[in-house]
Write an enzyme that holds these catalytic residues in place. Structure first.
Site, mmCIF file in Angstrom:
data_model
loop_
_atom_site.group_PDB
_atom_site.id
_atom_site.type_symbol
_atom_site.label_atom_id
_atom_site.label_comp_id
_atom_site.label_asym_id
_atom_site.label_seq_id
_atom_site.Cartn_x
_atom_site.Cartn_y
_atom_site.Cartn_z
ATOM 1 N N CYS A 98 30.894 84.636 51.527
ATOM 2 C CA CYS A 98 30.506 84.684 52.941
ATOM 3 C C CYS A 98 30.072 86.109 53.269
ATOM 4 C CB CYS A 98 31.634 84.179 53.844
ATOM 5 S SG CYS A 98 33.164 85.121 53.731
ATOM 6 N N ASN A 119 34.055 88.271 53.549
ATOM 7 C CA ASN A 119 35.092 87.907 52.561
ATOM 8 C C ASN A 119 36.498 88.141 53.122
ATOM 9 O OD1 ASN A 119 36.116 88.923 49.179
ATOM 10 N ND2 ASN A 119 36.072 86.894 50.056
ATOM 11 N N CYS A 167 37.320 85.810 56.093
ATOM 12 C CA CYS A 167 37.594 84.564 56.839
ATOM 13 C C CYS A 167 37.260 83.326 56.003
ATOM 14 C CB CYS A 167 36.812 84.529 58.154
ATOM 15 S SG CYS A 167 37.219 85.866 59.300
ATOM 16 N N ARG A 168 35.978 82.982 55.926
ATOM 17 C CA ARG A 168 35.599 81.715 55.302
ATOM 18 C C ARG A 168 35.840 81.664 53.801
ATOM 19 N NH1 ARG A 168 29.694 81.950 57.748
ATOM 20 N NH2 ARG A 168 30.235 84.157 57.417
ATOM 21 N N SER A 169 35.305 82.657 53.054
ATOM 22 C CA SER A 169 35.363 82.512 51.588
ATOM 23 C C SER A 169 36.767 82.669 50.998
ATOM 24 C CB SER A 169 34.339 83.403 50.890
ATOM 25 O OG SER A 169 34.538 84.761 51.140
ATOM 26 N N ASP A 188 30.298 81.149 61.199
ATOM 27 C CA ASP A 188 31.073 82.381 61.111
ATOM 28 C C ASP A 188 32.111 82.398 62.245
ATOM 29 O OD1 ASP A 188 32.026 84.946 61.246
ATOM 30 O OD2 ASP A 188 30.069 85.907 61.054
HETATM 31 P P1 4NP Z 1 33.540 85.922 57.083
HETATM 32 O O1 4NP Z 1 33.663 86.373 58.604
HETATM 33 O O2 4NP Z 1 32.129 86.211 56.653
HETATM 34 O O3 4NP Z 1 33.839 84.457 57.133
HETATM 35 O O4 4NP Z 1 34.583 86.713 56.306
HETATM 36 C C1 4NP Z 1 33.317 87.639 59.065
HETATM 37 C C2 4NP Z 1 34.193 88.682 58.904
HETATM 38 C C3 4NP Z 1 33.863 89.938 59.395
HETATM 39 C C4 4NP Z 1 32.658 90.132 60.043
HETATM 40 C C5 4NP Z 1 31.776 89.082 60.188
HETATM 41 C C6 4NP Z 1 32.110 87.841 59.687
HETATM 42 N N1 4NP Z 1 32.346 91.402 60.584
HETATM 43 O O5 4NP Z 1 31.335 91.503 61.306
HETATM 44 O O6 4NP Z 1 33.062 92.385 60.328
#
Ligand code: 4NP
Length: 156
Positions: free
Chosen positions: A8, A11, A13-15, A125
């Site tokens: 994602c 790295n 939240c989702r992945s 996201d």
């Molecule tokens: P992820 O979510 O891609 O599912 O881990 C996010 C985590 C952090 C950010 C964006 C999305 N960020 O902007 O810091």
């Protein structure tokens, strides 16, 4: 050995949630010696960080411990190491395609392709929103579909 990596943006939240959910399913089905899971992020913004506490909470409530996972940057080498590179959304997919070594494009997939019953291609996201529960459900459905695909393809 079959190796899969979930990717994602951050790295955190989702992945990592997908990694934990998928690994749990693999172990439940007795395939822990044959299938390895990892995760990474295209941004590197959270390198070395543990998963977001909201993701950890939801996973923990469903019996999955994400606390030991740490964020890392996705790299081109992942396409050599992993049989499946699973993008959480179209933006992740495009970033991965741009770094994919020529001839390895067939390893790249939209993760939600493995949950066709949900009729969507992106895992949204959740970082700035509050969709952690529904994201978890999507990841669980696609994990089951991915594992079925691997079992069929590799005769496991
Ligand atoms: P992820 O979510 O891609 O599912 O881990 C996010 C985590 C952090 C950010 C964006 C999305 N960020 O902007 O810091």
């Amino acid at each position: 050995m079959v190796k899969v990596v979930f990717v994602c943006l951050g790295n955190i939240c989702r992945s990592p949630t997908a990694e934990g959910v998928f690994r749990h399913l693999v172990e439940q089905q007795g395939l822990g010696e044959q299938i390895i899971a990892d995760s990474s992020g295209t941004s590197g913004w959270h390198n070395g960080d543990a998963p977001d506490r909201r993701s950890q909470q939801i996973a923990k409530a469903r019996g999955i411990d994400l606390s030991g996972l740490r964020s890392r940057l996705a790299v081109a080498e992942d396409f050599h190491e992993f049989d499946y590179v699973l993008a959480m959304d179209g933006s992740n997919y495009n970033n991965l395609l741009a770094m994919c070594p020529p001839g390895h494009e067939d390893r790249l997939h939209m993760f939600m392709k493995f949950a066709p019953e949900l009729g969507r291609m992106d895992v949204p996201d959740p970082y700035y929103h509050d969709g952690f529960d529904s994201v978890y459900d999507m990841l669980e459905a696609a994990s089951a579909g991915l594992l079925a695909d691997i079992r069929e393809r590799y005769g496991l």
